[in-house]
Design an enzyme around this catalytic site. Structure first.
Site, PDB file in Angstrom:
ATOM      1  N   HIS A   1       7.145   8.074   1.811  1.00 21.85           N
ATOM      2  CA  HIS A   1       6.562   7.144   0.846  1.00 21.85           C
ATOM      3  C   HIS A   1       5.748   7.931  -0.175  1.00 21.85           C
ATOM      4  CE1 HIS A   1       4.131   3.748  -0.685  1.00 21.85           C
ATOM      5  NE2 HIS A   1       5.223   3.060  -0.399  1.00 21.85           N
ATOM      6  N   HIS A   2       5.895   7.543  -1.444  1.00 25.60           N
ATOM      7  CA  HIS A   2       5.287   8.320  -2.526  1.00 25.60           C
ATOM      8  C   HIS A   2       3.766   8.332  -2.450  1.00 25.60           C
ATOM      9  CE1 HIS A   2       5.433  10.600  -6.123  1.00 25.60           C
ATOM     10  NE2 HIS A   2       6.563  10.115  -6.585  1.00 25.60           N
ATOM     11  N   SER A   3       3.171   7.413  -1.709  1.00 23.12           N
ATOM     12  CA  SER A   3       1.720   7.404  -1.584  1.00 23.12           C
ATOM     13  C   SER A   3       1.197   8.616  -0.826  1.00 23.12           C
ATOM     14  CB  SER A   3       1.254   6.123  -0.880  1.00 23.12           C
ATOM     15  OG  SER A   3       1.797   6.039   0.423  1.00 23.12           O
TER      16      SER A   3
ATOM     17  N   ASN B   1      -2.356  12.819  -5.125  1.00 23.22           N
ATOM     18  CA  ASN B   1      -1.334  12.162  -5.931  1.00 23.22           C
ATOM     19  C   ASN B   1      -1.852  12.083  -7.366  1.00 23.22           C
ATOM     20  OD1 ASN B   1       1.200  10.913  -6.124  1.00 23.22           O
ATOM     21  ND2 ASN B   1       0.824   9.753  -4.252  1.00 23.22           N
TER      22      ASN B   1
END
Length: 532
Positions: free
Chosen positions: A168-170, A369
């Site tokens: 997951h990009h988080s 991020n």
């Protein structure tokens, strides 16, 4: 800990509350052991329904995969990173903020070994495509750390077995996650050495002209130097103001041209089909050196040329279907506005060695991020000289280097999130992305062959799904290869293999043009000269 457990619940997804079990694993990225940490603004955005993005990294190996080795090695490497051994939960006692909370990881919940029917042996490549396509229809249960690894002992046309990392990009930006993945690998020629990734010249100078001493060499007077710096400062400010204004206009109203590959609203919820094609990185380097450019310039030039060929054919097919006559140039006479949303990591990556040390020696490494948005325009058209695609790409990238668009967009997103909340920030970010046509990225990989827990790597093909585009294009280098990876919505790009054909043909056309114009000698002549 009991009070903490009661105060923490899953984000609103209909799942039951999580029982948190603390661990003693060291954070390794400046996160204290056993402590909860808040999610960054960008990580919080990736949990919104319209921005629920996953990264998929397809790894092709030269030998069959041994799952037991993976089970043995992952706890010694990847699980030592706190993001891969933490839950993302909502703390209702802290205003509903999302936090990372360490937990124990059961690898059986993360490593998937699917059954492969014997009937797939006749078409293993199609089976792999369909498997990933079906994977993009699903999400990862947030009651566990949000990543999984699929191991397929499937012999395809270009590998003996396949691994599919889904993250997951988080958990982090693309650059950081790929660096972490590579930090789990070692050079095949030296099992103790981490991969070597070249520093990309085009990104080593983030301030553009300000650190280019060659621009003021020969200017002897201080006032001339001051004038030069002043002019460059004004240009940087001007470019930034124009780019940020352009980005804001895109978020408010500025749409791309409705081309056949422009996806409809809501495409982020559609499953995506992943396809990839490996071309010669040496050919791209030849073009780069001949045109005094960069690999980024060549990659963008190939993309512009390939998209032009593809759209020209799609428009020609539309004319045929309407009873018209297909021509050499079927593109609209009016200029096509076709742009990409480019995510830029505004904080330099810690590097592979630092992440490897973090996992092996419990040292610290930066993580986050931290990404800014850049609107990257593409020049679409049929050019008489194929080298014009690279020249135009070079001018575009050079212009973008002399702008602070990524940094300002990141700061503005954080400000909006702080003042108006996640929903408002997500709405603005989503609209800005959805009004462009595609996503684009270029990741640099190892210069030598590597192995993943003893499994030699044949290729690496990362891309993502959950983004508001019908097309995502990623270039990934590895040794002397460049893999072009597409993630497509089939209603927008029903024939992705033809698009890959166009990219491959464009590289060939540009390379032939370099030879034809005498920018480099042909390979055969070079070999002949070597023996005379």
């Amino acid at each position: 800990m009991e009070s903490l457990t009661k105060g923490l619940k899953l984000r609103k997804s209909g799942l039951k509350p999580i029982q948190i079990t603390p661990t003693n694993q060291d954070g390794g990225d400046m996160i204290a052991s056993g402590e909860e940490q808040p999610l960054s603004p960008a990580s919080r955005l990736y949990h919104e329904p319209t921005f629920n993005v996953y990264i998929i990294a397809i790894m092709g190996w030269k030998n069959p995969i041994n799952p037991s080795v993976v089970y043995e090695k992952l706890p010694q490497t990847l699980l030592k990173h706190p993001r891969f051994s933490s839950l993302q939960v909502v703390d209702e006692k802290d205003g509903g903020k999302m936090k990372w909370v360490p937990t124990n990881v059961n690898l059986k919940n993360h490593i998937i070994i699917p059954h492969i029917p014997q009937t797939t042996l006749n078409s293993p490549d199609n089976f792999l495509q369909d498997y990933i396509y079906n994977l993009t229809k699903t999400s990862i249960d947030s009651s566990k750390p949000m990543w999984d690894l699929h191991l397929l002992n499937l012999r395809t046309s270009d590998a003996e077995s396949i691994g599919i990392f889904r993250i997951h990009h988080s958990l982090g930006d693309g650059t950081s996650l790929m660096s972490l993945l590579l930090a789990c690998t070692r050079q095949t020629s030296d099992p103790d050495a981490v991969p070597t990734v070249p520093t990309k010249k085009e990104y080593s100078d983030r301030s553009g002209w300000f650190s280019s001493d060659r621009l003021i060499v020969g200017i002897g007077r201080w006032w001339q130097r001051w004038l030069m710096v002043a002019c460059m400062s004004l240009l940087l400010v001007w470019n930034t103001v124009v780019d940020v204004g352009y980005l804001m206009a895109t978020g408010l109203f500025l749409e791309d041209t409705e081309t056949p590959i422009k996806a409809p609203a809501g495409v982020e919820r559609n499953p995506k089909r992943f396809v990839y094609r490996t071309v010669s990185l040496d050919d791209m380097k030849l073009i780069k050196n001949a045109m005094n450019s960069t690999i980024n310039d060549v990659a963008l030039g190939i993309t512009q040329a390939g998209l032009s060929l593809y759209l020209n054919r799609r428009y020609g097919e539309e004319k045929n279907n309407k009873g018209g006559t297909e021509k050499n140039n079927n593109l609209p006479k009016t200029k096509i506005r076709l742009r990409s949303t480019l995510l830029v990591n505004i904080r330099p990556s810690s590097g592979i060695q630092a992440l490897a040390d973090m996992m092996e020696k419990n040292t610290e490494a930066q993580w986050g991020n931290w990404v800014g948005h850049v609107i990257l325009p593409f020049s679409i058209g049929i050019r008489d000289d194929p080298l014009d695609y690279v020249r135009e790409a070079k001018a575009t990238i050079r212009r973008k280097k002399h702008s602070l668009e990524a940094i300002v967009s990141f700061s503005l997103a954080g400000l909006v999130l702080k003042l108006f909340g996640v929903k408002a920030a997500n709405t603005i970010s989503h609209k800005a992305a959805a009004r462009t046509t595609l996503g684009f990225s270029n990741l640099v990989g190892p210069v030598e062959e590597i192995s993943f827990f003893g499994h030699a790597l044949e290729f690496l093909a990362p891309c993502c799904y959950g983004h508001p585009h019908g097309l995502m294009i990623n270039f990934q280098s590895y040794v002397n290869k460049m893999t072009i990876v597409l993630s497509v919505d089939e209603s927008s790009v029903p024939d992705p293999q033809k698009l890959l054909d166009d990219f491959e043909a464009s590289l060939k056309l540009i390379k032939e043009a370099v030879y034809a114009k005498g920018l480099v000698k042909e390979e055969g002549k070079l070999q002949e000269a070597a023996f005379t």
